[in-house]
Design a protein around this motif. Structure first.
Motif, PDB file in Angstrom:
ATOM      1  N   GLU A 111      -1.118  18.089   5.148  1.00  0.00           N
ATOM      2  CA  GLU A 111       0.097  18.787   5.586  1.00  0.00           C
ATOM      3  C   GLU A 111       0.503  18.156   6.908  1.00  0.00           C
ATOM      4  OE1 GLU A 111       1.995  21.157   4.213  1.00  0.00           O
ATOM      5  OE2 GLU A 111       0.757  21.184   2.420  1.00  0.00           O
ATOM      6  N   GLU A 113       3.056  18.287   8.669  1.00  0.00           N
ATOM      7  CA  GLU A 113       3.775  19.148   9.615  1.00  0.00           C
ATOM      8  C   GLU A 113       2.821  19.841  10.588  1.00  0.00           C
ATOM      9  OE1 GLU A 113       4.085  19.611   6.211  1.00  0.00           O
ATOM     10  OE2 GLU A 113       5.945  18.480   5.963  1.00  0.00           O
ATOM     11  N   LYS A 169       8.246  11.362   5.452  1.00  0.00           N
ATOM     12  CA  LYS A 169       7.660  11.985   4.255  1.00  0.00           C
ATOM     13  C   LYS A 169       8.664  12.992   3.704  1.00  0.00           C
ATOM     14  CE  LYS A 169       3.667  14.443   2.445  1.00  0.00           C
ATOM     15  NZ  LYS A 169       2.477  15.197   2.773  1.00  0.00           N
ATOM     16  N   GLU A 170       8.974  12.854   2.433  1.00  0.00           N
ATOM     17  CA  GLU A 170       9.883  13.760   1.730  1.00  0.00           C
ATOM     18  C   GLU A 170      11.231  13.881   2.424  1.00  0.00           C
ATOM     19  OE1 GLU A 170       7.633  17.389   1.379  1.00  0.00           O
ATOM     20  OE2 GLU A 170       6.173  16.474   0.040  1.00  0.00           O
ATOM     21  N   GLY A 171      11.794  12.760   2.832  1.00  0.00           N
ATOM     22  CA  GLY A 171      13.124  12.736   3.443  1.00  0.00           C
ATOM     23  C   GLY A 171      13.159  13.192   4.895  1.00  0.00           C
ATOM     24  N   ARG A 172      12.040  13.535   5.503  1.00  0.00           N
ATOM     25  CA  ARG A 172      12.004  13.962   6.904  1.00  0.00           C
ATOM     26  C   ARG A 172      11.081  13.051   7.683  1.00  0.00           C
ATOM     27  NH1 ARG A 172      10.525  20.161   6.496  1.00  0.00           N
ATOM     28  NH2 ARG A 172       9.682  19.615   8.510  1.00  0.00           N
TER      29      ARG A 172
END
Length: 181
Positions: A111, A113, A169-172
């Motif tokens: 994760e 984030e 990652k994943e557009g961010r």
């Protein structure tokens, strides 16, 4: 009559000293030390069972008895016993700093984030796994050595400082602040 009691004390002391002196002959000799610069450290049980040093009687008027046999040196301590210093609990502002380690960061299992900062010693490697070439960037390239191969980015921190590592990652874009000591 005054001489009789002092004479008895001398005779008793001589008998005690004679008996105490006989005990040193019962000590077994030390094992033979190998010649040369290499020397193994004796185990604590071997030291206590073959120690030729007699216990001190504490009498300042009589010097301790000695023998001509060599005395083994005591083993060097492996750790020191010092008063432990309290350490403050780690907080988000001051995370515990790791050494010069390799820190694996598999993007498929992490994760990202939740990972906002890291702290390493100079020479540590941040290994980011599962990413394409040229996607990971750093704001201070003079502090790192970066290498890409087969979906893995290795970032070696070669100088002390603070480096912001940006990972898409994943557009961010996620930034990890790495403090290098």
């Amino acid at each position: 009559m005054s001489r009789a009691p002092s004479h008895r004390v001398v005779v008793i002391l001589a008998a005690i000293v004679g008996v105490a002196g006989c005990g040193t002959d019962a000590v077994s000799p030390l094992p033979v030390q190998p010649a040369g610069p290499t020397r193994s450290t004796p185990t604590p049980s071997a030291i206590s069972s073959t120690s030729p040093i007699p216990a001190s009687t504490g009498s300042p008027s009589r010097p301790p008895t000695t023998s001509a046999r060599p005395v083994a040196a005591p083993p060097t301590p492996t750790r020191t016993r010092a008063t432990p210093r309290p350490t403050p609990p780690p907080t988000d502002a001051t995370p515990a700093c790791q050494g010069a380690v390799r820190y694996d960061l598999p993007l498929a299992e992490t994760e990202i984030e939740l990972l906002t900062s890291l702290c390493f010693a100079t020479g540590a490697v941040l290994r980011i796994q599962g990413i394409g070439p040229g996607l990971v960037t750093v704001d201070r390239p003079e502090l790192v050595s970066q290498h890409y191969e087969a979906g893995v980015v290795d970032i070696r921190f070669v100088r002390p400082g603070t480096v912001a590592v940006t990972i898409p990652k994943e557009g961010r874009e996620h930034t990890i602040t790495v403090v290098v000591r």
